[in-house]
Each structure stands twice: as structure tokens, then as C-alpha cells.
Design a protein around this motif. Sequence first.
Motif, PDB file in Angstrom:
ATOM      1  N   ILE A 123       0.846  -1.095  -0.022  1.00 53.34           N
ATOM      2  CA  ILE A 123      -0.027   0.024   0.075  1.00 53.34           C
ATOM      3  C   ILE A 123       1.064   1.189   0.051  1.00 53.34           C
ATOM      4  O   ILE A 123       0.280   2.264  -0.541  1.00 53.34           O
ATOM      5  CB  ILE A 123      -0.953   0.068   1.338  1.00 53.34           C
ATOM      6  N   VAL A 124       2.139   1.253   0.498  1.00 56.35           N
ATOM      7  CA  VAL A 124       2.830   2.165   0.702  1.00 56.35           C
ATOM      8  C   VAL A 124       3.539   2.513  -0.751  1.00 56.35           C
ATOM      9  O   VAL A 124       3.587   3.641  -1.263  1.00 56.35           O
ATOM     10  CB  VAL A 124       4.284   1.906   1.483  1.00 56.35           C
ATOM     11  N   ASP A 125       3.775   1.460  -1.791  1.00 55.14           N
ATOM     12  CA  ASP A 125       4.180   1.750  -2.961  1.00 55.14           C
ATOM     13  C   ASP A 125       2.884   2.418  -3.642  1.00 55.14           C
ATOM     14  O   ASP A 125       3.440   3.213  -4.634  1.00 55.14           O
ATOM     15  CB  ASP A 125       4.486   0.492  -3.524  1.00 55.14           C
ATOM     16  N   VAL A 126       1.927   1.907  -3.534  1.00 56.11           N
ATOM     17  CA  VAL A 126       0.690   2.412  -4.446  1.00 56.11           C
ATOM     18  C   VAL A 126       0.807   3.938  -3.990  1.00 56.11           C
ATOM     19  O   VAL A 126       0.239   4.813  -4.953  1.00 56.11           O
ATOM     20  CB  VAL A 126      -0.527   1.573  -4.219  1.00 56.11           C
ATOM     21  N   ALA A 127       0.582   4.191  -2.580  1.00 53.40           N
ATOM     22  CA  ALA A 127       0.467   5.680  -2.174  1.00 53.40           C
ATOM     23  C   ALA A 127       1.406   6.555  -3.011  1.00 53.40           C
ATOM     24  O   ALA A 127       1.482   7.641  -3.583  1.00 53.40           O
ATOM     25  CB  ALA A 127       0.528   5.791  -0.465  1.00 53.40           C
ATOM     26  N   GLU A 128       2.754   5.983  -2.944  1.00 54.15           N
ATOM     27  CA  GLU A 128       3.986   6.654  -3.417  1.00 54.15           C
ATOM     28  C   GLU A 128       3.728   6.946  -5.033  1.00 54.15           C
ATOM     29  O   GLU A 128       3.973   8.026  -5.554  1.00 54.15           O
ATOM     30  CB  GLU A 128       5.328   6.102  -3.478  1.00 54.15           C
ATOM     31  N   ALA A 129       3.287   5.925  -5.843  1.00 56.16           N
ATOM     32  CA  ALA A 129       3.199   6.053  -7.144  1.00 56.16           C
ATOM     33  C   ALA A 129       2.084   6.855  -7.508  1.00 56.16           C
ATOM     34  O   ALA A 129       1.842   7.603  -8.357  1.00 56.16           O
ATOM     35  CB  ALA A 129       2.909   4.629  -7.838  1.00 56.16           C
ATOM     36  N   ALA A 130       1.134   6.956  -6.556  1.00 56.89           N
ATOM     37  CA  ALA A 130      -0.053   7.827  -6.937  1.00 56.89           C
ATOM     38  C   ALA A 130       0.024   9.239  -6.187  1.00 56.89           C
ATOM     39  O   ALA A 130      -0.827  10.238  -6.728  1.00 56.89           O
ATOM     40  CB  ALA A 130      -1.365   6.896  -6.166  1.00 56.89           C
ATOM     41  N   GLY A 131       1.089   9.446  -5.690  1.00 61.44           N
ATOM     42  CA  GLY A 131       1.319  10.818  -5.137  1.00 61.44           C
ATOM     43  C   GLY A 131       0.232  11.143  -3.920  1.00 61.44           C
ATOM     44  O   GLY A 131      -0.043  12.328  -4.059  1.00 61.44           O
ATOM     45  N   VAL A 132      -0.224  10.178  -3.447  1.00 62.14           N
ATOM     46  CA  VAL A 132      -1.304  10.333  -2.132  1.00 62.14           C
ATOM     47  C   VAL A 132      -0.971   9.866  -0.961  1.00 62.14           C
ATOM     48  O   VAL A 132       0.129   9.261  -0.899  1.00 62.14           O
ATOM     49  CB  VAL A 132      -2.566   9.878  -2.647  1.00 62.14           C
TER      50      VAL A 132
ATOM     51  N   GLY B  61     -13.348   1.081   0.385  1.00 59.43           N
ATOM     52  CA  GLY B  61     -14.937   1.451  -0.282  1.00 59.43           C
ATOM     53  C   GLY B  61     -15.065   2.836   0.180  1.00 59.43           C
ATOM     54  O   GLY B  61     -16.480   3.096   0.087  1.00 59.43           O
ATOM     55  N   GLN B  62     -14.394   3.601   0.955  1.00 57.53           N
ATOM     56  CA  GLN B  62     -14.702   4.785   1.458  1.00 57.53           C
ATOM     57  C   GLN B  62     -14.496   5.778   0.265  1.00 57.53           C
ATOM     58  O   GLN B  62     -13.831   5.759  -0.456  1.00 57.53           O
ATOM     59  CB  GLN B  62     -14.021   5.224   2.757  1.00 57.53           C
ATOM     60  N   PRO B  63     -15.206   7.074   0.281  1.00 55.30           N
ATOM     61  CA  PRO B  63     -15.225   8.060  -0.706  1.00 55.30           C
ATOM     62  C   PRO B  63     -13.857   8.733  -0.551  1.00 55.30           C
ATOM     63  O   PRO B  63     -13.364   8.960   0.435  1.00 55.30           O
ATOM     64  CB  PRO B  63     -16.415   8.927  -0.193  1.00 55.30           C
ATOM     65  N   VAL B  64     -13.171   9.091  -1.881  1.00 50.45           N
ATOM     66  CA  VAL B  64     -12.041   9.830  -1.920  1.00 50.45           C
ATOM     67  C   VAL B  64     -12.604  10.723  -2.989  1.00 50.45           C
ATOM     68  O   VAL B  64     -13.379  10.382  -4.031  1.00 50.45           O
ATOM     69  CB  VAL B  64     -10.727   9.098  -2.240  1.00 50.45           C
ATOM     70  N   ARG B  65     -11.679  11.963  -3.303  1.00 53.65           N
ATOM     71  CA  ARG B  65     -11.851  12.653  -4.447  1.00 53.65           C
ATOM     72  C   ARG B  65     -11.284  11.925  -5.515  1.00 53.65           C
ATOM     73  O   ARG B  65     -10.627  11.045  -5.861  1.00 53.65           O
ATOM     74  CB  ARG B  65     -10.777  13.916  -4.356  1.00 53.65           C
ATOM     75  N   ALA B  66     -12.255  12.076  -6.525  1.00 54.21           N
ATOM     76  CA  ALA B  66     -12.210  11.589  -7.986  1.00 54.21           C
ATOM     77  C   ALA B  66     -10.798  11.549  -8.515  1.00 54.21           C
ATOM     78  O   ALA B  66     -10.415  10.447  -8.978  1.00 54.21           O
ATOM     79  CB  ALA B  66     -13.236  12.277  -9.070  1.00 54.21           C
ATOM     80  N   GLY B  67     -10.204  12.630  -8.436  1.00 50.87           N
ATOM     81  CA  GLY B  67      -8.793  12.698  -9.078  1.00 50.87           C
ATOM     82  C   GLY B  67      -7.770  11.803  -8.240  1.00 50.87           C
ATOM     83  O   GLY B  67      -7.011  10.957  -8.927  1.00 50.87           O
ATOM     84  N   ASN B  68      -7.894  11.694  -6.987  1.00 50.03           N
ATOM     85  CA  ASN B  68      -6.956  10.755  -6.188  1.00 50.03           C
ATOM     86  C   ASN B  68      -7.565   9.308  -6.630  1.00 50.03           C
ATOM     87  O   ASN B  68      -6.652   8.389  -6.570  1.00 50.03           O
ATOM     88  CB  ASN B  68      -7.105  10.968  -4.792  1.00 50.03           C
ATOM     89  N   ARG B  69      -8.928   9.235  -6.648  1.00 53.63           N
ATOM     90  CA  ARG B  69      -9.326   7.907  -6.903  1.00 53.63           C
ATOM     91  C   ARG B  69      -8.807   7.361  -8.264  1.00 53.63           C
ATOM     92  O   ARG B  69      -8.222   6.070  -8.488  1.00 53.63           O
ATOM     93  CB  ARG B  69     -11.054   7.853  -7.121  1.00 53.63           C
ATOM     94  N   ASP B  70      -8.707   8.146  -9.506  1.00 50.99           N
ATOM     95  CA  ASP B  70      -7.856   7.792 -10.682  1.00 50.99           C
ATOM     96  C   ASP B  70      -6.602   7.355 -10.658  1.00 50.99           C
ATOM     97  O   ASP B  70      -6.032   6.424 -11.221  1.00 50.99           O
ATOM     98  CB  ASP B  70      -8.427   8.783 -11.643  1.00 50.99           C
ATOM     99  N   GLN B  71      -5.840   8.341  -9.671  1.00 57.25           N
ATOM    100  CA  GLN B  71      -4.574   8.061  -9.465  1.00 57.25           C
ATOM    101  C   GLN B  71      -4.239   6.901  -8.783  1.00 57.25           C
ATOM    102  O   GLN B  71      -3.171   6.100  -9.296  1.00 57.25           O
ATOM    103  CB  GLN B  71      -3.878   9.323  -9.007  1.00 57.25           C
ATOM    104  N   ILE B  72      -5.064   6.585  -7.813  1.00 57.08           N
ATOM    105  CA  ILE B  72      -4.878   5.181  -6.963  1.00 57.08           C
ATOM    106  C   ILE B  72      -4.955   3.775  -7.986  1.00 57.08           C
ATOM    107  O   ILE B  72      -4.012   3.027  -8.134  1.00 57.08           O
ATOM    108  CB  ILE B  72      -5.632   5.190  -5.986  1.00 57.08           C
ATOM    109  N   GLU B  73      -5.976   4.112  -8.731  1.00 62.32           N
ATOM    110  CA  GLU B  73      -6.335   2.971  -9.587  1.00 62.32           C
ATOM    111  C   GLU B  73      -5.300   2.679 -10.776  1.00 62.32           C
ATOM    112  O   GLU B  73      -4.910   1.545 -10.846  1.00 62.32           O
ATOM    113  CB  GLU B  73      -7.771   3.152 -10.332  1.00 62.32           C
ATOM    114  N   ARG B  74      -4.804   3.876 -11.161  1.00 61.50           N
ATOM    115  CA  ARG B  74      -3.636   3.444 -12.256  1.00 61.50           C
ATOM    116  C   ARG B  74      -2.440   2.939 -11.620  1.00 61.50           C
ATOM    117  O   ARG B  74      -1.672   2.119 -12.357  1.00 61.50           O
ATOM    118  CB  ARG B  74      -3.282   5.052 -12.877  1.00 61.50           C
ATOM    119  N   ALA B  75      -2.124   3.309 -10.406  1.00 63.66           N
ATOM    120  CA  ALA B  75      -0.937   3.020  -9.705  1.00 63.66           C
ATOM    121  C   ALA B  75      -1.010   1.509  -9.338  1.00 63.66           C
ATOM    122  O   ALA B  75      -0.304   0.825  -9.369  1.00 63.66           O
ATOM    123  CB  ALA B  75      -0.584   3.752  -8.217  1.00 63.66           C
TER     124      ALA B  75
END
Length: 346
Positions: free
Chosen positions: A18-27, A38-52
Motif C-alpha cells: 500500500i506504501v508503494d501504491v501511495a507513493e506512485a499515486a502521489g497521495v 470502499g470509502q469516498p475519496v476525491r475523483a482525481g485521487n481515485r483515478d491516480q490510485i487505480e492507475r498505480a
Amino acid sequence: MTSRANAQHQVRKRPATIVDVAEAAGVAIGTVSRHLNGQPVRAGNRDQIERAIAALGYRRNSTAVAMKTNTSRIVGFLVPALGEFHAAMLEQLSRQMRLSGRAVLSFCHNTQPATLREGLEFFAAHRVDALVMDGEDSVRQEVLQHIDEGLVVVLYDNDIPGLPVDRVFVDNRKASARAVNHLLELGHERIATIHGSQRDSAGRERLAGYHDAFAARGLTPDPSLVVDGQWGEIRGYERMRDLLSLPNPPTAVFSANYNMTLGGLAYLHEAGIEIPRDLSLVGFDDVPALRLHKPAITAVAQPIAEVAEAIARIVDARLADPSAMGRHEQRIDCGITLRDSTRRLK
């Protein structure tokens, strides 16, 4: 492989965290955690996380998730062996469970009490959400303990009487009576049965159905025509041989499962006994081998897909409301497929 390449290989094999995902997504790590749960996050952050997640091939640690959320999305399937019937049940149950995002994990115990207990502990260690099992009375206390600890249990095929669990069975007794009645309608009265183990509820019910068909006509079968095949192919072979060696052999046989039917067919082939000229035959469990046999064998067909669907519905309902005590029982009718293995007596 050089030591440097070897080291790179080891780095590549390390699962993404999860640390790697956060670093790659910049969040922040907490943002990733909220999204994964399954908790709500900003749409931009959600897209970055999914790409990571896609780029890193990140997979959640299911054991950790199970410990945290008390759910594993896994259903245990405890069975004697993966023969024709149980393998088909596993396939259908897996298909139904996938619809609700669950996977099925199977364990075969070969009816050995020690292995059964090992299987129960295996599923407990994997924190399965529910357990689907072919009932076996030797582990009654162990199953009851798991129920007391909150495990959802559904029995199929065989019962463990008295347990506070849900049950989905085919109507073995009614189906067997129907199969034997078919032979009676053709004019047979010396109808034998190669029945299953009387330790099992399915064995008792199918034998009771045999007797029901006679009783409905005011008849009583010859006791010498009622033989125990213990569900096995070798026993089926031996019991068919014994029946046809009687001074007054049967004109028809009802075999209470496909293993015993296959064993009986092997003996008939070796002995040169022709179906249905010399003997009419009806089996329980309509497996492909019976459809392909020459002549094709009349058989009771268990509605496996319907049983699996009913089990999946019950599991969904119990997991949605953990406080509900499971004591529901559903009986599903079987069909009988008429083929070329029976004939009318002159």
C-alpha cells in the motif's frame, strides 16, 4: 544470472504494498486505505490510485483484510472426494458464489474422521465466511463448535440431524420411489436394489423410496433382492454378480448411485448379460457415462445447478444477517430421464 541481475530479480518479485501504491499515486497512505475499503475519496485521487494499482500489480493481503473486517470472501467446501457428483457441485457452487464476489475453497476428506477434523481446522485458519459440506455425523461436535463461534454452515447431500444449520437436499426418497415405480409399471416385481451406506441420510432415504414404491401397490420386495453396495464401484460389481447368481434372480435393478451403477454395468458386460433384454436397469445420478452407454441408461438426474443456487442464496442471506439462526431446510425434486435400459415384461 549475475549477482546484480539476481538482486534485481528479487526486487521485481517483491509484492507491491500500500506504501508503494501511495507513493506512485502521489497521495497519502490513508487515502489509499480509504479507497480500498470502499470509502469516498476525491475523483482525481481515485483515478491516480487505480492507475498505480494497475501499474504495480498490487493485490490486497486477503488474510490481513479478513482479520480487520472479519470477512474473507471465501466459502469452504468440505467433500468426501471430487467424483462426478461433488465435482459438478463444486463447479456450480463456484459459479454461483462468483456472482456475489466470493470464491470457493475445497477440501477432500475421503470420509476419514481425522481428515474431516483437519479440514474443519483448515477452513477455520483461513477464516472462511461460510462452510458448505456433505454431512458427516462423526464431526458433529466439531461442527457445532464452529457454529457457536459464528460460522455459517449449509449441509447438502447428507444430513447431521439436530444441528442448527441450513440444509439443501434433493428429495432422495421421492425420486427413488419414482424410479422403482417406473419398473413396477413395466410389470416387474422382482426388482432388486443395490443401495448405499445406511450411515448416510441419502442412503437411508433412497432405500426408503424403494420400499415406498412397493408399499404403494400393496407389495413387499423379496429381502434377498436388497443388497448393500456401500456407494462403491467394486461393491456395485460384486452385488450385481450376487443378485444374478440367485436361484430366482431379479428381472430389474435399481442402483442408488452412479459408482455402483458403473460397477454393475462392468459385471453385466463381462457376464454377457444384455440390457434390457435380460435385465432392466435404472440408476441414480445421471452422469455422462450413462448417457453414452449402449444402450443408454435410464437414471435419476440430480438438479445440481438448482441446489448450488439455493445454497448460494442461503449463504448470502445468512452473511447479510449474522444474527439469524440457520434452520431452513429445502428439498428439491429430481427428474428421471427415460432411456433404453428398461423394457416391459411380457
